[in-house]
Every structure is written in C-alpha cells, then in structure tokens.
Design a protein around this motif. Structure first.
Motif, PDB file in Angstrom:
ATOM      1  N   THR A 152     -15.649 103.113  77.018  1.00  0.00           N
ATOM      2  CA  THR A 152     -15.825 104.442  76.416  1.00  0.00           C
ATOM      3  C   THR A 152     -15.610 105.576  77.400  1.00  0.00           C
ATOM      4  O   THR A 152     -15.781 106.742  77.041  1.00  0.00           O
ATOM      5  N   ASP A 155     -19.060 107.459  77.837  1.00  0.00           N
ATOM      6  CA  ASP A 155     -19.536 108.364  76.784  1.00  0.00           C
ATOM      7  C   ASP A 155     -20.904 107.896  76.276  1.00  0.00           C
ATOM      8  O   ASP A 155     -20.990 106.922  75.528  1.00  0.00           O
ATOM      9  N   ASP A 158     -21.291 107.382  72.415  1.00  0.00           N
ATOM     10  CA  ASP A 158     -20.599 106.198  71.906  1.00  0.00           C
ATOM     11  C   ASP A 158     -21.374 104.934  72.278  1.00  0.00           C
ATOM     12  O   ASP A 158     -21.576 104.041  71.447  1.00  0.00           O
ATOM     13  N   ARG A 162     -23.321 101.979  69.922  1.00  0.00           N
ATOM     14  CA  ARG A 162     -23.031 100.542  70.055  1.00  0.00           C
ATOM     15  C   ARG A 162     -24.311  99.724  70.257  1.00  0.00           C
ATOM     16  O   ARG A 162     -24.400  98.593  69.801  1.00  0.00           O
TER      17      ARG A 162
END
Length: 184
Positions: A152, A155, A158, A162
């Motif tokens: 990512t 990030d 993000d 997950r």
C-alpha cells in the motif's frame, strides 16, 4: 473465591509479540477473523456494559482459563472493540497463568479493570503494556503487516481496512516495527 488483579509475566516486548503471533497460528486465527467467535471458542463471553462513573469497571473477569467474561463499553466502535478484545485476551493468556501459579491451591478469580487508578502499581501498569503488545501482534502480525505496508506504500487507512483496525492502531504498530514514515 478471592479476586486478584493481573500479575505481569515480565517477558520482553519482542518475546510477547512473538508469542502472540505463534498463538494466533496455533489456533488458526488470521487477521480480520471474527473475535466474538474466537472468545466463545475459548470459553468466554463478551458482554457490553456502560462504563460511566458508578458502574463496574472490569474488562475481563477470569474464573478459569476456559471460563471468563470480557466486558466492552457500549459506546465504542467495532474497530476499537477489536483492539480491546485482543488486549483482554492478552491478560487471559499472559497474566492469568502467572496468577494461577502464584495462588497455588487457593481458588482465585483475576479481574483486569478498564480504567487504571492514578495510583496504579508498577505491576498493574506493566500488565497493561504487556496486554497492548500482545494485542498488536495478535491482531496485526509482523509478516502480513509489513507485506501490507509495502503493497500500500505505507497507507495507514488502507492497512487499517485490511486488518479491521483503527488507523491509530496501524500507525502505532508501524512505529513498533520501525517502518519508515510510520509516524506521519
């Protein structure tokens, strides 16, 4: 039955995090798995409670390794609850065995409280650190976390989606793993 606070295991952060990851592997727990089902499988119950002043404050009440109640505030987010559950499982797996050994033949119940008093002992404060270290590694194991970090571009939002964790928990975990720009 005597009610006692948790007792620290006094292992290093690295040892506790390694143990948390090994335990997750042993019980086939993957990042994002259902923690409510896991708690039931381990013999516990999750209960929601009002934690405002005047109400009981315990977050985990352990009668035995396979009989415990885990209390969550009724006004927090599911992402916050995930970390709290991981933290309380840390108390169960790290601190309850120490309490049992110290108690010998005396029946005891271990209660870890949600809010520490200002005059909390160094041992109680240490237990909180240890439970946090456990939760971070159990819920966000280093290998998958580092892989997600690279995929990512670091990030946090993000990665949080997950792992079903808060962005702040992801940032803290990234700093603990010495990932570049983790504090950003």
């Amino acid at each position: 039955m005597t009610v006692v606070p948790p007792m620290p295991c006094r292992a290093s952060k690295a040892v506790i995090q390694e143990a948390a990851e090994k335990y997750a592997g042993k019980i086939n727990f993957l990042p994002g798995d259902d923690l409510f089902k896991l708690v039931r499988r381990l013999g516990g119950q999750i209960r929601f409670r009002d934690f405002s002043p005047g109400h009981q404050r315990e977050s985990i009440h352990v009668r035995s390794a396979k009989d415990f109640d885990l209390f969550l505030p009724d006004d927090t987010s599911p992402l916050r609850d995930r970390f709290t559950i991981g933290h309380e499982l840390g108390h169960l797996l790290l601190h309850y065995p120490v309490v049992r050994r110290a108690a010998g033949d005396t029946p005891v119940e271990m209660v870890a409280t949600r809010y520490l008093p200002e005059d909390a002992s160094d041992d109680v404060r240490r237990c909180e650190w240890e439970a946090n270290w456990f939760a971070a590694a159990f819920l966000m194991p280093a290998g998958p976390f580092i892989q997600a970090w690279h995929q990512t571009g670091g990030d946090p939002a993000d990665i949080a989606s997950r792992f079903f964790m808060s962005v702040e928990a992801v940032r803290t975990r990234a700093r603990s793993l010495s990932l570049e720009s983790a504090a950003a």
